[in-house]
Design an enzyme around this catalytic site. Structure first.
Site, PDB file in Angstrom:
ATOM      1  CG  ASP A  52      -9.369   3.184   0.649  1.00  0.00           C
ATOM      2  OD1 ASP A  52     -10.126   2.950   1.735  1.00  0.00           O
ATOM      3  OD2 ASP A  52      -8.376   3.651   0.458  1.00  0.00           O
ATOM      4  CG  HIS A  53     -10.851   5.974   3.051  1.00  0.00           C
ATOM      5  ND1 HIS A  53      -9.990   7.045   3.447  1.00  0.00           N
ATOM      6  CD2 HIS A  53     -10.443   4.978   3.634  1.00  0.00           C
ATOM      7  CE1 HIS A  53      -8.943   6.409   3.939  1.00  0.00           C
ATOM      8  NE2 HIS A  53      -9.092   5.198   4.135  1.00  0.00           N
TER       9      HIS A  53
ATOM     10  CG  HIS B 187      -7.334   0.529  -1.178  1.00  0.00           C
ATOM     11  ND1 HIS B 187      -6.584   0.883  -0.044  1.00  0.00           N
ATOM     12  CD2 HIS B 187      -7.470  -0.621  -1.070  1.00  0.00           C
ATOM     13  CE1 HIS B 187      -6.319  -0.183   0.669  1.00  0.00           C
ATOM     14  NE2 HIS B 187      -6.829  -1.012   0.265  1.00  0.00           N
TER      15      HIS B 187
ATOM     16  CG  HIS C  27      -2.011   1.189   1.278  1.00  0.00           C
ATOM     17  ND1 HIS C  27      -1.601   2.486   1.684  1.00  0.00           N
ATOM     18  CD2 HIS C  27      -3.230   0.757   0.869  1.00  0.00           C
ATOM     19  CE1 HIS C  27      -2.850   3.017   1.545  1.00  0.00           C
ATOM     20  NE2 HIS C  27      -3.614   2.172   1.177  1.00  0.00           N
TER      21      HIS C  27
ATOM     22  CB  CYS D 150      -4.350   3.598  -2.136  1.00  0.00           C
ATOM     23  SG  CYS D 150      -5.407   4.420  -1.331  1.00  0.00           S
TER      24      CYS D 150
ATOM     25  CE1 TYR E 176     -12.024   1.214   5.061  1.00  0.00           C
ATOM     26  CE2 TYR E 176     -11.040   2.828   6.838  1.00  0.00           C
ATOM     27  CZ  TYR E 176     -11.061   1.970   5.749  1.00  0.00           C
ATOM     28  OH  TYR E 176      -9.798   1.756   5.050  1.00  0.00           O
TER      29      TYR E 176
HETATM   30  C1  DNO Z   1      -6.561   3.307   5.400  1.00  0.00           C
HETATM   31  C2  DNO Z   1      -6.017   2.176   4.939  1.00  0.00           C
HETATM   32  C3  DNO Z   1      -4.672   1.911   5.319  1.00  0.00           C
HETATM   33  C4  DNO Z   1      -4.073   0.452   4.747  1.00  0.00           C
HETATM   34  C5  DNO Z   1      -2.754  -0.148   5.291  1.00  0.00           C
HETATM   35  C6  DNO Z   1      -2.282  -1.036   4.437  1.00  0.00           C
HETATM   36  O1  DNO Z   1      -7.705   3.251   5.254  1.00  0.00           O
HETATM   37  O2  DNO Z   1      -5.933   2.117   3.503  1.00  0.00           O
HETATM   38  O3  DNO Z   1      -4.568   1.758   6.775  1.00  0.00           O
HETATM   39  O4  DNO Z   1      -4.874  -0.383   5.244  1.00  0.00           O
HETATM   40  O5  DNO Z   1      -1.858   0.984   4.978  1.00  0.00           O
HETATM   41  O6  DNO Z   1      -1.268  -1.819   5.014  1.00  0.00           O
END
Ligand code: DNO
Length: 396
Positions: free
Chosen positions: A356-357, A298, A233, A271, A373
């Site tokens: 994501d988020h 992500h 990530h 991401c 989340y």
């Molecule tokens: C936050 C996430 C991060 C992710 C880590 C992966 O929302 O994208 O905490 O899970 O960095 O190791």
């Protein structure tokens, strides 16, 4: 792409059966109770896997199998932690779980200064403000070399802001930065952070990158032989904080690390929200350059604005199709990558993605949803992304 969802385990306020109504196809989760460096035993993995299966889901992606601070800094315990990492990979593989996300960010995982910044529509979103971060660094943490890490205008503004802040606001800021975010490797207090910072005294960016490559040289061949995929990530945000190096902040950073250990099992988590904070980031280009090695996506968006430091912008989390990142172009490129994989007969042609988020919307508001989340904000994001995928001719 496989439409996945991050679920934090039995304590997650959103239940698994509800996710069928959202249209979720697969689950991203982790054993958050275990510390970095501990072995994930088969019995605990199986217990989680069975609870997912009882609700009609598979455990598609582990996020995260955390890398300990000892491994990142190559302290003596690193050796046993790497052995534990390999053992956990073996146990996961034996239960059929093949995709494992991790990060290599020193001390802090993802970092925000505000968890619920009011948006014009009445909902809320997470945000990062460099002056607020400097308030924490200079006046709460009181890191000795902090003053030289910011342009003087940032220091002045931070001093003024700190002098006007209530005690509650100071405590909230500290909590948001070092203990407020779900899924981070750990929650630290001020003393812990000072102790950890000392362990990074001699760790330059070059050294951290070579430590990452050493780690991958050990674990990626194991993952490869087990038929697994590791996916790193990016740094979130993609710039240095607390004077610490950050080494996975751009497409070039990824290219260097993927080339250094040139195995399919050594891959990327794309991401868009983390990388997209840098104005030079080009999502479709990332996919065109590194496509075959993207094992997980992500998808989220951010809107950046200039701060008093040209290299470290402020930003907030925008709706998934809003913001600075070319989300439609990125999704199209990912779908084209999948089509190529399928045509070449690759078994893992389908890329797991998750919205994501999400912004907190409507019933998400009121402080009861997990920061970053929420149900409705992510549901909106997934629906929008699914729509984009459908325009690529095949919603898979
Ligand atoms: C936050 C996430 C991060 C992710 C880590 C992966 O929302 O994208 O905490 O899970 O960095 O190791």
């Amino acid at each position: 792409m496989k439409q996945c969802w991050r679920w934090f385990g039995p304590d997650d306020p959103i239940s698994l059966p509800e996710l069928h109504q959202v249209g979720v196809e697969g689950i991203v989760t982790a054993l958050h109770g275990l510390q970095p460096g501990e072995i994930w035993n088969k019995s605990v993995i199986l217990e989680r896997q069975e609870s997912l299966r009882a609700n009609g889901f598979e455990w598609d992606v582990v996020e995260s199998l955390p890398v300990s601070e000892a491994i990142k800094t190559q302290r003596p315990e690193a050796k046993s932690h790497i052995e534990a990492y390999k053992a956990s990979l073996q146990n996961l593989a034996e239960l059929g779980i093949e995709t494992v996300c991790y990060n290599f960010m020193p001390i802090l995982d993802w970092t925000r200064t505000e968890l619920r910044a009011q948006q014009f529509h009445g909902g809320a979103a997470m945000s990062f403000d460099l002056v607020d971060f400097a308030v924490f660094d200079l006046f709460i943490l009181k890191r000795s070399s902090a003053p030289s890490d910011y342009p003087s205008a940032v220091c002045h503004e931070a001093e003024k802001r700190f002098s006007e802040m209530s005690d509650t606001a100071k405590t909230t800021l500290q909590h948001n930065i070092i203990a407020g975010l779900p899924g981070a490797n750990d929650a630290w207090d001020i003393e812990d952070v000072h102790g950890l910072l000392a362990t990074y005294k001699d760790i330059t960016a070059e050294r951290l990158r070579s430590n990452l490559i050493d780690f991958l040289a050990e674990v990626a061949p194991v993952a490869q032989s087990l038929g697994m995929r590791l996916c790193c990530h990016p740094d979130d945000p993609p710039f240095s904080l607390l004077g610490l190096p950050r080494i996975m902040s751009s497409t070039d950073d990824y290219a260097a690390v993927l080339d250094a250990v040139d195995l399919d099992a050594n891959g990327a988590t794309l991401c868009t929200g983390s990388l997209g904070v840098n104005s030079g980031f080009d999502g479709p280009e990332f996919v065109r350059r590194l496509g075959p090695r993207i094992h997980f996506a992500h998808l989220r968006n951010t809107t950046s604005s200039s701060s008093l430091d040209p290299n470290r912008p402020n930003f907030f989390e925008a709706p998934h199709l809003g913001g600075d990142t070319d989300m439609v172009g990125t999704v199209q490129a990912l779908m084209a990558e999948q089509a190529q994989r399928k045509a070449s007969g690759r078994k893992d042609w389908q890329i797991p993605m998750r919205p994501d988020h999400g912004q907190e919307l409507l019933h998400d508001c009121g402080g009861h949803s997990t920061p970053g989340y929420p149900l409705l904000g992510r549901m909106r994001g997934l629906a929008e992304l699914r729509g984009v995928m459908a325009t690529c001719g095949n919603s898979n």
